[in-house]
Enzyme design. Structure first.
Site, PDB file in Angstrom:
ATOM      1  N   ASP A 218      18.923 -34.779  40.037  1.00 27.03           N
ATOM      2  CA  ASP A 218      19.481 -33.609  39.314  1.00 27.03           C
ATOM      3  C   ASP A 218      20.388 -33.951  38.224  1.00 27.03           C
ATOM      4  O   ASP A 218      21.642 -34.562  38.887  1.00 27.03           O
ATOM      5  CB  ASP A 218      20.032 -32.581  40.495  1.00 27.03           C
ATOM      6  CG  ASP A 218      20.509 -31.332  39.923  1.00 27.03           C
ATOM      7  OD1 ASP A 218      20.766 -31.520  38.683  1.00 27.03           O
ATOM      8  OD2 ASP A 218      20.556 -30.240  40.712  1.00 27.03           O
TER       9      ASP A 218
ATOM     10  N   ASN B 211      18.976 -23.836  24.350  1.00 24.14           N
ATOM     11  CA  ASN B 211      18.324 -23.131  23.159  1.00 24.14           C
ATOM     12  C   ASN B 211      19.368 -22.571  22.319  1.00 24.14           C
ATOM     13  O   ASN B 211      20.585 -22.655  22.298  1.00 24.14           O
ATOM     14  CB  ASN B 211      17.538 -22.006  23.668  1.00 24.14           C
ATOM     15  CG  ASN B 211      18.614 -20.790  24.393  1.00 24.14           C
ATOM     16  OD1 ASN B 211      19.484 -20.358  23.821  1.00 24.14           O
ATOM     17  ND2 ASN B 211      18.525 -20.669  25.591  1.00 24.14           N
TER      18      ASN B 211
ATOM     19  N   ASP C  46      19.320 -25.973  31.487  1.00 29.32           N
ATOM     20  CA  ASP C  46      20.441 -25.141  30.671  1.00 29.32           C
ATOM     21  C   ASP C  46      21.154 -24.286  31.765  1.00 29.32           C
ATOM     22  O   ASP C  46      22.288 -24.046  32.192  1.00 29.32           O
ATOM     23  CB  ASP C  46      19.720 -24.365  29.669  1.00 29.32           C
ATOM     24  CG  ASP C  46      20.624 -23.730  28.636  1.00 29.32           C
ATOM     25  OD1 ASP C  46      22.067 -24.070  28.922  1.00 29.32           O
ATOM     26  OD2 ASP C  46      20.341 -23.164  27.838  1.00 29.32           O
TER      27      ASP C  46
ATOM     28  N   THR D 153      10.453 -30.728  27.369  1.00 32.08           N
ATOM     29  CA  THR D 153       9.106 -30.846  28.333  1.00 32.08           C
ATOM     30  C   THR D 153       9.124 -29.686  29.452  1.00 32.08           C
ATOM     31  O   THR D 153       8.074 -29.957  30.223  1.00 32.08           O
ATOM     32  CB  THR D 153       9.026 -32.431  29.000  1.00 32.08           C
ATOM     33  OG1 THR D 153       9.992 -32.453  29.807  1.00 32.08           O
ATOM     34  CG2 THR D 153       9.021 -33.304  27.866  1.00 32.08           C
TER      35      THR D 153
ATOM     36  N   TYR E 117       9.676 -25.526  26.709  1.00 27.83           N
ATOM     37  CA  TYR E 117       9.423 -25.626  25.479  1.00 27.83           C
ATOM     38  C   TYR E 117       8.169 -26.502  25.272  1.00 27.83           C
ATOM     39  O   TYR E 117       7.442 -26.404  24.164  1.00 27.83           O
ATOM     40  CB  TYR E 117      10.631 -26.328  24.580  1.00 27.83           C
ATOM     41  CG  TYR E 117      11.680 -25.572  24.243  1.00 27.83           C
ATOM     42  CD1 TYR E 117      11.973 -24.280  24.480  1.00 27.83           C
ATOM     43  CD2 TYR E 117      12.629 -26.067  23.278  1.00 27.83           C
ATOM     44  CE1 TYR E 117      12.752 -23.454  24.103  1.00 27.83           C
ATOM     45  CE2 TYR E 117      13.702 -25.272  22.911  1.00 27.83           C
ATOM     46  CZ  TYR E 117      13.690 -23.868  23.216  1.00 27.83           C
ATOM     47  OH  TYR E 117      14.851 -23.214  22.909  1.00 27.83           O
TER      48      TYR E 117
HETATM   49  P1  ADP Z   1      13.460 -27.266  27.488  1.00 28.68           P
HETATM   50  O1  ADP Z   1      13.424 -25.812  27.114  1.00 28.68           O
HETATM   51  O2  ADP Z   1      13.985 -28.176  26.624  1.00 28.68           O
HETATM   52  O3  ADP Z   1      11.759 -27.654  27.665  1.00 28.68           O
HETATM   53  P2  ADP Z   1      13.691 -27.040  30.377  1.00 28.68           P
HETATM   54  O4  ADP Z   1      15.013 -27.057  30.999  1.00 28.68           O
HETATM   55  O5  ADP Z   1      12.997 -25.906  30.465  1.00 28.68           O
HETATM   56  O6  ADP Z   1      14.040 -27.552  28.802  1.00 28.68           O
HETATM   57  O7  ADP Z   1      13.135 -28.365  30.916  1.00 28.68           O
HETATM   58  C1  ADP Z   1      13.584 -29.978  30.506  1.00 28.68           C
HETATM   59  C2  ADP Z   1      13.176 -30.685  31.585  1.00 28.68           C
HETATM   60  O8  ADP Z   1      14.303 -30.551  32.668  1.00 28.68           O
HETATM   61  C3  ADP Z   1      11.871 -30.186  32.535  1.00 28.68           C
HETATM   62  O9  ADP Z   1      11.362 -31.477  32.858  1.00 28.68           O
HETATM   63  C4  ADP Z   1      12.522 -29.726  33.704  1.00 28.68           C
HETATM   64  O10 ADP Z   1      11.773 -30.117  35.040  1.00 28.68           O
HETATM   65  C5  ADP Z   1      13.711 -30.684  33.804  1.00 28.68           C
HETATM   66  N1  ADP Z   1      14.756 -29.812  34.750  1.00 28.68           N
HETATM   67  C6  ADP Z   1      15.183 -28.721  34.956  1.00 28.68           C
HETATM   68  N2  ADP Z   1      16.354 -28.643  35.841  1.00 28.68           N
HETATM   69  C7  ADP Z   1      16.848 -29.972  35.854  1.00 28.68           C
HETATM   70  C8  ADP Z   1      17.960 -30.501  36.477  1.00 28.68           C
HETATM   71  N3  ADP Z   1      18.751 -29.709  37.331  1.00 28.68           N
HETATM   72  N4  ADP Z   1      18.047 -31.838  36.472  1.00 28.68           N
HETATM   73  C9  ADP Z   1      17.123 -32.570  35.807  1.00 28.68           C
HETATM   74  N5  ADP Z   1      16.177 -31.991  34.995  1.00 28.68           N
HETATM   75  C10 ADP Z   1      15.885 -30.953  35.261  1.00 28.68           C
END
Ligand code: ADP
Length: 196
Positions: free
Chosen positions: A19, A33, A43, A133, A136
Protein backbone atom coordinates in the site's frame (compact mmCIF):
# COMPACT_ATOMS: atom_id res chain seq x y z
CA UNK A 1 6.27 -8.94 1.70
CA UNK A 2 7.05 -9.16 -2.01
CA UNK A 3 10.10 -6.97 -2.68
CA UNK A 4 12.76 -6.64 -5.39
CA UNK A 5 15.73 -4.30 -5.67
CA UNK A 6 17.76 -3.04 -8.62
CA UNK A 7 20.75 -0.65 -8.48
CA UNK A 8 21.06 2.22 -10.99
CA UNK A 9 24.14 4.34 -10.38
CA UNK A 10 23.87 5.40 -6.75
CA UNK A 11 20.11 4.93 -6.68
CA UNK A 12 18.29 1.88 -5.44
CA UNK A 13 15.15 0.95 -7.35
CA UNK A 14 12.70 -1.07 -5.29
CA UNK A 15 9.57 -2.89 -6.34
CA UNK A 16 7.18 -3.54 -3.49
CA UNK A 17 3.80 -5.17 -3.42
CA UNK A 18 1.85 -3.18 -0.88
CA UNK A 19 0.00 0.00 0.00
CA UNK A 20 1.53 3.28 -1.14
CA UNK A 21 0.03 5.13 1.82
CA UNK A 22 2.22 3.07 4.23
CA UNK A 23 5.50 4.15 2.61
CA UNK A 24 8.02 6.05 4.73
CA UNK A 25 9.73 7.73 1.79
CA UNK A 26 10.30 11.51 1.66
CA UNK A 27 7.47 11.67 -0.87
CA UNK A 28 4.78 9.45 -2.27
CA UNK A 29 3.30 10.26 -5.66
CA UNK A 30 -0.44 10.61 -6.03
CA UNK A 31 -2.13 9.53 -9.26
CA UNK A 32 -4.42 12.53 -8.98
CA UNK A 33 -7.00 13.99 -11.34
CA UNK A 34 -6.82 17.58 -12.63
CA UNK A 35 -9.20 18.87 -9.95
CA UNK A 36 -6.75 17.96 -7.15
CA UNK A 37 -9.85 17.56 -4.98
CA UNK A 38 -9.43 13.85 -4.33
CA UNK A 39 -11.08 10.91 -6.02
CA UNK A 40 -11.11 7.14 -6.01
CA UNK A 41 -8.26 4.63 -6.09
CA UNK A 42 -4.92 5.66 -4.70
CA UNK A 43 -5.98 9.34 -4.60
CA UNK A 44 -8.86 8.56 -2.24
CA UNK A 45 -6.62 6.40 -0.06
CA UNK A 46 -4.02 9.18 0.27
CA UNK A 47 -6.58 11.81 1.30
CA UNK A 48 -8.35 9.43 3.70
CA UNK A 49 -5.16 8.49 5.50
CA UNK A 50 -3.38 11.84 5.11
CA UNK A 51 -6.24 13.90 6.52
CA UNK A 52 -7.60 17.36 5.60
CA UNK A 53 -4.28 19.24 5.47
CA UNK A 54 -3.42 17.77 2.07
CA UNK A 55 -6.76 18.85 0.61
CA UNK A 56 -6.35 22.36 2.04
CA UNK A 57 -2.98 22.67 0.34
CA UNK A 58 -4.43 21.33 -2.91
CA UNK A 59 -7.20 23.95 -2.71
CA UNK A 60 -4.55 26.63 -2.29
CA UNK A 61 -2.71 25.37 -5.38
CA UNK A 62 -5.98 25.48 -7.33
CA UNK A 63 -6.71 29.01 -6.11
CA UNK A 64 -3.26 30.29 -7.07
CA UNK A 65 -1.04 28.34 -9.44
CA UNK A 66 -3.48 26.11 -11.38
CA UNK A 67 -6.90 27.78 -11.45
CA UNK A 68 -8.16 25.58 -14.29
CA UNK A 69 -6.85 22.37 -12.80
CA UNK A 70 -3.51 20.59 -13.03
CA UNK A 71 -2.79 19.66 -16.66
CA UNK A 72 -1.98 16.05 -17.54
CA UNK A 73 1.72 15.30 -17.07
CA UNK A 74 2.39 18.14 -14.60
CA UNK A 75 3.21 17.71 -10.91
CA UNK A 76 2.80 19.74 -7.71
CA UNK A 77 3.81 19.10 -4.11
CA UNK A 78 2.03 19.32 -0.76
CA UNK A 79 2.89 18.12 2.71
CA UNK A 80 2.03 14.55 3.67
CA UNK A 81 -0.43 15.47 6.42
CA UNK A 82 -0.82 12.47 8.71
CA UNK A 83 1.00 10.11 6.35
CA UNK A 84 4.40 8.66 7.19
CA UNK A 85 5.70 10.25 3.99
CA UNK A 86 6.53 13.93 4.60
CA UNK A 87 5.28 15.02 1.17
CA UNK A 88 2.81 14.09 -1.50
CA UNK A 89 3.66 14.86 -5.12
CA UNK A 90 0.42 15.06 -7.07
CA UNK A 91 0.61 14.30 -10.77
CA UNK A 92 -2.01 13.62 -13.41
CA UNK A 93 -1.51 10.67 -15.72
CA UNK A 94 -3.26 10.42 -19.09
CA UNK A 95 -6.61 8.72 -19.57
CA UNK A 96 -6.09 5.79 -21.98
CA UNK A 97 -7.80 6.54 -25.29
CA UNK A 98 -6.27 3.83 -27.43
CA UNK A 99 -2.65 4.97 -27.33
CA UNK A 100 -2.53 7.45 -30.22
CA UNK A 101 -3.48 10.56 -28.29
CA UNK A 102 -0.05 11.22 -26.82
CA UNK A 103 -0.64 8.90 -23.86
CA UNK A 104 2.91 7.42 -23.77
CA UNK A 105 4.56 10.87 -23.78
CA UNK A 106 2.14 12.22 -21.19
CA UNK A 107 2.66 9.25 -18.90
CA UNK A 108 6.44 9.70 -19.18
CA UNK A 109 5.97 13.42 -18.38
CA UNK A 110 4.04 12.56 -15.22
CA UNK A 111 6.95 10.42 -13.96
CA UNK A 112 9.63 12.88 -15.11
CA UNK A 113 7.98 15.95 -13.59
CA UNK A 114 7.44 14.11 -10.30
CA UNK A 115 11.13 13.14 -10.20
CA UNK A 116 12.23 16.68 -11.12
CA UNK A 117 10.09 18.13 -8.36
CA UNK A 118 11.52 15.67 -5.82
CA UNK A 119 15.06 16.65 -6.79
CA UNK A 120 14.32 20.38 -6.77
CA UNK A 121 12.85 19.98 -3.25
CA UNK A 122 16.04 18.13 -2.22
CA UNK A 123 14.14 14.94 -1.42
CA UNK A 124 16.06 11.67 -1.49
CA UNK A 125 13.43 8.94 -1.55
CA UNK A 126 10.22 8.73 -3.56
CA UNK A 127 7.54 6.08 -4.06
CA UNK A 128 5.25 5.79 -7.10
CA UNK A 129 1.99 3.95 -7.67
CA UNK A 130 1.26 2.55 -11.11
CA UNK A 131 -0.01 5.83 -12.56
CA UNK A 132 -2.98 5.70 -14.96
CA UNK A 133 -3.46 1.92 -14.80
CA UNK A 134 -6.54 2.01 -12.56
CA UNK A 135 -9.55 4.18 -13.35
CA UNK A 136 -7.65 5.82 -16.25
CA UNK A 137 -7.43 2.46 -18.03
CA UNK A 138 -3.82 2.49 -19.28
CA UNK A 139 -2.76 -1.12 -20.07
CA UNK A 140 -0.33 -2.06 -17.31
CA UNK A 141 2.27 -3.82 -19.47
CA UNK A 142 2.79 -0.73 -21.62
CA UNK A 143 2.56 1.57 -18.60
CA UNK A 144 5.12 -0.43 -16.59
CA UNK A 145 7.63 -0.17 -19.42
CA UNK A 146 7.19 3.60 -19.65
CA UNK A 147 7.40 3.97 -15.87
CA UNK A 148 10.62 1.98 -15.53
CA UNK A 149 12.33 3.35 -18.66
CA UNK A 150 11.49 6.93 -17.74
CA UNK A 151 12.91 6.50 -14.25
CA UNK A 152 16.04 4.86 -15.67
CA UNK A 153 16.60 7.66 -18.22
CA UNK A 154 16.13 10.27 -15.53
CA UNK A 155 18.53 8.63 -13.07
CA UNK A 156 21.18 8.29 -15.76
CA UNK A 157 21.10 12.08 -16.15
CA UNK A 158 20.39 13.17 -12.58
CA UNK A 159 22.18 11.20 -9.88
CA UNK A 160 20.57 12.80 -6.83
CA UNK A 161 18.05 10.32 -5.47
CA UNK A 162 18.80 7.50 -3.04
CA UNK A 163 15.73 5.36 -3.57
CA UNK A 164 12.90 5.14 -6.06
CA UNK A 165 10.12 2.73 -5.13
CA UNK A 166 7.38 1.36 -7.35
CA UNK A 167 4.50 0.23 -5.16
CA UNK A 168 2.15 -2.26 -6.75
CA UNK A 169 -1.13 -2.95 -5.07
CA UNK A 170 -1.77 -6.46 -6.41
CA UNK A 171 0.40 -9.55 -6.88
CA UNK A 172 -0.62 -9.51 -10.55
CA UNK A 173 0.65 -5.95 -11.08
CA UNK A 174 3.82 -6.70 -9.08
CA UNK A 175 4.60 -9.67 -11.34
CA UNK A 176 4.23 -7.57 -14.49
CA UNK A 177 6.50 -4.83 -13.11
CA UNK A 178 9.03 -7.40 -11.88
CA UNK A 179 9.45 -8.87 -15.35
CA UNK A 180 9.67 -5.52 -17.10
CA UNK A 181 12.03 -4.07 -14.47
CA UNK A 182 14.37 -7.00 -14.90
CA UNK A 183 14.59 -6.26 -18.61
CA UNK A 184 14.93 -2.51 -18.20
CA UNK A 185 17.28 -2.35 -15.19
CA UNK A 186 19.19 -5.59 -15.72
CA UNK A 187 19.57 -8.33 -13.14
CA UNK A 188 18.32 -7.83 -9.63
CA UNK A 189 20.76 -7.71 -6.71
CA UNK A 190 19.41 -10.93 -5.29
CA UNK A 191 19.22 -13.43 -8.14
CA UNK A 192 16.75 -15.80 -6.54
CA UNK A 193 14.45 -15.28 -9.51
CA UNK A 194 17.15 -15.50 -12.21
CA UNK A 195 15.83 -18.86 -13.31
CA UNK A 196 12.29 -17.50 -13.65
P1 ADP B 1 -5.48 6.34 -12.22
O1 ADP B 1 -6.72 7.18 -12.17
O2 ADP B 1 -4.23 7.15 -12.51
O3 ADP B 1 -5.63 5.14 -13.09
P2 ADP B 1 -5.96 4.75 -9.79
O4 ADP B 1 -5.80 5.19 -8.39
O5 ADP B 1 -7.34 4.43 -10.24
O6 ADP B 1 -5.26 5.88 -10.69
O7 ADP B 1 -5.07 3.48 -10.05
C1 ADP B 1 -3.67 3.51 -10.20
C2 ADP B 1 -3.09 2.25 -9.61
O8 ADP B 1 -3.00 2.41 -8.20
C3 ADP B 1 -3.91 0.99 -9.84
O9 ADP B 1 -3.02 -0.05 -10.22
C4 ADP B 1 -4.50 0.70 -8.46
O10 ADP B 1 -4.65 -0.69 -8.25
C5 ADP B 1 -3.42 1.22 -7.57
N1 ADP B 1 -3.79 1.54 -6.18
C6 ADP B 1 -4.98 1.84 -5.64
N2 ADP B 1 -4.87 2.08 -4.32
C7 ADP B 1 -3.55 1.91 -4.01
C8 ADP B 1 -2.78 2.00 -2.83
N3 ADP B 1 -3.33 2.32 -1.65
N4 ADP B 1 -1.43 1.75 -2.89
C9 ADP B 1 -0.86 1.44 -4.07
N5 ADP B 1 -1.53 1.36 -5.23
C10 ADP B 1 -2.85 1.57 -5.20
Amino acid sequence: MNTKEFPIGKTRICLIQGDLTDMETDAIVNAANPSLMGGGGVDGAIHRKGGPKILEECKHIRATEWRNGLPTGKAVITSGGNLKARHVIHTVGPVWQGGNRGEPELLAEAYKNSLRLAVSEKLKTIAFPSISTGAYGYPIREASRIATETVKDFLEKVDKLETVVFVLFSAHDFEIYRKVAKEVFGFSISDEDSAA
